[in-house]
Every structure is written in structure tokens, then in C-alpha cells.
Design an enzyme around this catalytic site. Structure first.
Site, mmCIF file in Angstrom:
data_model
loop_
_atom_site.group_PDB
_atom_site.id
_atom_site.type_symbol
_atom_site.label_atom_id
_atom_site.label_comp_id
_atom_site.label_asym_id
_atom_site.label_seq_id
_atom_site.Cartn_x
_atom_site.Cartn_y
_atom_site.Cartn_z
ATOM 1 N N ASP A 261 25.323 75.420 18.886
ATOM 2 C CA ASP A 261 23.898 75.642 18.608
ATOM 3 C C ASP A 261 23.518 77.097 18.819
ATOM 4 O OD1 ASP A 261 24.067 72.592 19.256
ATOM 5 O OD2 ASP A 261 22.237 72.956 18.103
HETATM 6 O O1 MRU Z 1 20.725 67.508 19.155
HETATM 7 P P1 MRU Z 1 21.503 67.726 17.886
HETATM 8 O O2 MRU Z 1 22.019 66.455 17.291
HETATM 9 O O3 MRU Z 1 20.759 68.589 16.903
HETATM 10 O O4 MRU Z 1 22.765 68.555 18.384
HETATM 11 C C1 MRU Z 1 23.706 68.983 17.437
HETATM 12 C C2 MRU Z 1 24.859 69.691 18.020
HETATM 13 O O5 MRU Z 1 24.947 69.970 19.189
HETATM 14 C C3 MRU Z 1 25.897 70.175 17.056
HETATM 15 O O6 MRU Z 1 27.171 70.125 17.625
HETATM 16 C C4 MRU Z 1 25.561 71.607 16.658
HETATM 17 O O7 MRU Z 1 24.230 71.705 16.256
HETATM 18 C C5 MRU Z 1 26.430 72.097 15.561
HETATM 19 S S1 MRU Z 1 26.083 71.255 14.027
HETATM 20 C C6 MRU Z 1 27.057 71.919 12.828
#
Ligand code: MRU
Length: 382
Positions: A261
Site C-alpha cells: 500500500d
Molecule cells: O484493505 P485492502 O483490501 O484495500 O488492502 C489491500 C492490500 O493490502 C493489498 O495487498 C495492497 O493494496 C496491494 S493491492 C495490489
């Protein structure tokens, strides 16, 4: 309004699941809260709809969030019946809406990165034309390019990742790869990042098995990643998050690959809660641990992961089933700590797989991400 039409993009051509369905003037998001049991798309008419869809996890995953936000505003301005104002009024309208969209979820940098780039586009358009239509047109085109570019960049991540693993991971005839959360077509405009690497390894006939964690408490692994793996006929096994250490100890994992993220300048990486535990386990078992992410997930303004703001989500995600929407499963009255992400320190990460190549430490103790990013626009690395 009288703008050019007929733009369709996204994962449509990829025969993978599509979380974002966009045609100029219309945006639909796959309601990921209902997966895997129901496939329902929600109409997104404007930035407010986009903001709510992101906050409520209709759409999630760092790249998908950024693109959905940008397109929700593109749809809003395309469908304006009237807008009385100059190009500067249009630019200031768009800038305010972009700032609002950025407030929907704090941890993924892709959203604020997209907003910054889009703000530059609209300011430049306002400088060169006095008509508000020109600013809106420039905005819509730039948002659409982000949708298209994401798929291209994910395919490059997949290809660099598969090549790198073939050359660098032992037992490399056929690999078993463990992944966490969902980083596939559903978390991006298509193909995926960490799951894109798994797709590419599988396409080369080099994947023995993918393991995906449930990814408590929102279950992105069991609901979304498992769904994508089954959909694509990739040999895969679902494990409880707490089974990962035992799986590694049993010698059943050759590499761990996760998404990101936000990656700080030193390589510390914020990703779905539980990523840090996986990295610790992998290092204990001497299994290489990789992050796969586009350059838009790198935040050079932060020197380390300590500066990353971690989103905390509702207690209901733990107290109830279905991400808080279902029945109660925890004792009434218990207090809850529910961080959505954690930070894995760079020293536990063997490499960062990007669309421009794999960032490694090259015999040193630390990544030189700044240098890599600076060079990345001019050349590619393997
Ligand atoms: O809370 P989320 O489902 O948005 O978290 C997503 C993640 O942590 C993913 O691993 C990250 O965003 C990478 S997505 C290509």
C-alpha cells in the site's frame, strides 16, 4: 456535456475478473463485499459515490482505489448538464474534489499520488485554455490513461517477477508461492501485482502451487484471491493465517510475494495486516520474501515506514462476520484493535518487483530506491 466519447478500457480484454467497468460517462464497480457468492456491480455517478465505495470496501486494493477515485470524478464531470465558469473555476472544482477523494482511505499512497498527478494536469489545462470544457476533457483523458496504464504496468511486474524468480529462487523447477490479501484483478485495473507474478509464473508452467492466506479479518484471501485462483484454474490452496509458519516449516513454500500500500524510501512496506508476521516467518525459515508493487506505490517523501499512517477500521470487522455486515461472533463488550495494515521493515524484504524491474540490495544492506526510481523513467533493470 459535449466531450469526446467512446473510450472503454480496463481488464476487459484480459479474461480475468473486472472490478472496474468504465466507459466514458459511466462507471460501475464490482461490489467486492458480496464476493464470492454474488456478482453485483454498483453504479458510481460522482465523486461522493466513489468516496463511499472506497471507504466501505466495495472497491479495495491500492491501485484499484486510486483508479476508481479518479474515474468517479471523470464520470461526474462528463455528465454535467451545465457548468458555468471559466477554466480556472473548473480546475479549482476538480482540485477540491480530488482532495476530498484522498480522504477516503489514508494508507495506500497510490490514491494521493494519482490525485497529485491529476491536479497538475488540470492546473496546466487551465493555464492553456479559458474554457472549462478543455479542463474537464484533459482531466477525463488523464484519468482514463491511469486505468489503461495500470494493466500494462501489472503485466510488466508479472513478467519481471517470473523471470527473477526463475533465476534467483532455489528449487526453481516448479515453485510454491505463498501470498497474502488480494492483489489480483480485483485490487487493480487488471492482472494484479503479487498475484500477477503468480499468474505469470503459472503461465510459464513453473508454478507448483499458490498458497493464499484467509487474510483475517476482512478475508480478502479466502473471498477474493481464492476466487481469482479458482477462476483462472491455478493450482492453489487456502490456509488460515495462523497456518503459515507451519506450512513454511514443512518446506512447502519457496517464496512469499505480497503487494504494497505504501513503500517508504528505505523499502519499509505497509501492506495488509499480517504481512509483517509472514515476513518474520519467512526470514526465520530462510524463504525469500518479495514485495510486488508499481512505482506509484513508492513514497519517496517518507524516509522510513515509521512515518506511514496506518488506517484503523471498525471493530465490527472483528466482532461480526462478513467484514462487519454479518452476525456477531465475538463476545459483547470486548474492546478491539483493528489496524488494516502493518509495516514490514526493509531488512526482511529480499526484493521489490516493479514494472521497471526488481529492486534488490545488490550485496548491500539497504535498498537504493531513490536512485532506482530516478533511473526508471529512462531505462529498465532486470
Ligand atoms: O484493505 P485492502 O483490501 O484495500 O488492502 C489491500 C492490500 O493490502 C493489498 O495487498 C495492497 O493494496 C496491494 S493491492 C495490489
Amino acid at each position: 456535456m459535449a466531450l469526446q466519447t467512446d473510450f472503454i478500457a480496463g481488464a476487459e480484454a484480459e479474461n480475468t475478473l473486472q472490478s472496474i467497468c468504465y466507459k466514458r460517462g459511466s462507471l460501475q464497480l464490482l461490489d467486492q463485499r458480496k464476493l464470492p457468492l454474488e456478482i453485483t456491480y454498483l453504479d458510481i455517478r460522482d465523486a461522493s459515490d466513489g468516496w463511499v465505495a472506497i471507504r466501505d470496501m466495495v472497491v479495495r486494493g491500492a491501485p484499484a482505489i486510486a483508479i476508481a477515485a479518479a474515474l468517479s470524478l471523470a464520470v461526474e464531470v462528463f455528465n454535467f448538464e451545465t457548468f458555468s465558469g471559466t477554466s480556472e473555476d473548473a480546475a479549482s472544482f476538480l482540485v477540491k474534489k480530488l482532495e476530498y477523494l484522498v480522504s477516503s482511505r489514508p494508507t495506500a499512497v497510490n490514491l494521493s499520488d494519482a490525485a497529485t498527478k491529476l491536479k497538475q494536469v488540470v492546473m496546466q489545462a487551465a493555464d492553456t485554455s479559458s474554457k472549462h470544457e478543455d479542463v474537464f476533457q484533459a482531466y477525463i483523458q488523464a484519468a482514463e490513461i491511469m486505468l489503461k496504464d495500470d494493466v500494462t504496468s501489472n503485466k510488466a511486474i508479472g513478467s519481471y517477477g517470473a523471470n527473477f524468480l526463475r533465476d534467483h529462487v532455489k528449487h526453481s523447477q516448479q515453485l510454491s508461492i505463498l501470498t497474502h490479501c488480494n492483489t489480483g484483478s480485483l485490487a487493480t485495473a487488471g492482472y494484479g501485482t503479487a498475484l500477477g507474478v503468480i499468474r505469470a509464473v503459472h503461465a510459464e508452467g513453473a508454478l507448483k502451487r499458490a498458497y493464499c492466506t484467509e487474510t483475517r479479518p476482512f478475508n480478502q484471501g479466502s473471498r477474493l484471491t481464492a476466487f481469482e485462483l479458482v477462476h483462472d484454474n491455478i493450482p492453489a490452496t487456502l490456509i488460515a493465517d495462523s497456518a503459515a509458519a507451519a506450512l513454511m516449516k514443512n518446506g512447502r513454500v519457496d517464496a512469499v510475494i505480497v503487494g504494497a500500500d505504501r513503500v517508504a524510501a528505505n523499502g519499509d512496506t505497509a501492506n495488509k495486516i499480517g504481512t509483517y508476521s509472514l515476513a518474520l516467518c519467512a526470514n526465520h525459515h530462510q524463504i525469500p520474501f518479495y514485495v510486488a508493487a508499481p512505482l506509484t506505490s513508492i513514497d519517496l517523501s517518507l524516509s522510513s515506514g515509521e512515518e506511514i499512517i496506518i488506517e484503523e477500521r471498525s471493530a465490527k470487522e472483528l466482532l461480526n462476520t462478513h467484514g462487519g455486515l454479518g452476525e456477531q461472533i465475538a463476545a459483547s463488550g470486548i474492546s478491539v484493535w483493528n489496524p488494516a495494515f502493518d509495516v514490514t521493515p526493509a531488512n526482511l524484504i529480499a526484493g521489490i518487483i516493479t514494472e521497471k524491474g526488481v529492486i534488490t540490495k545488490m550485496g548491500k544492506d539497504a535498498f537504493d530506491i531513490k536512485n532506482f526510481v530516478q533511473n526508471a523513467t529512462q531505462q529498465t533493470f532486470v
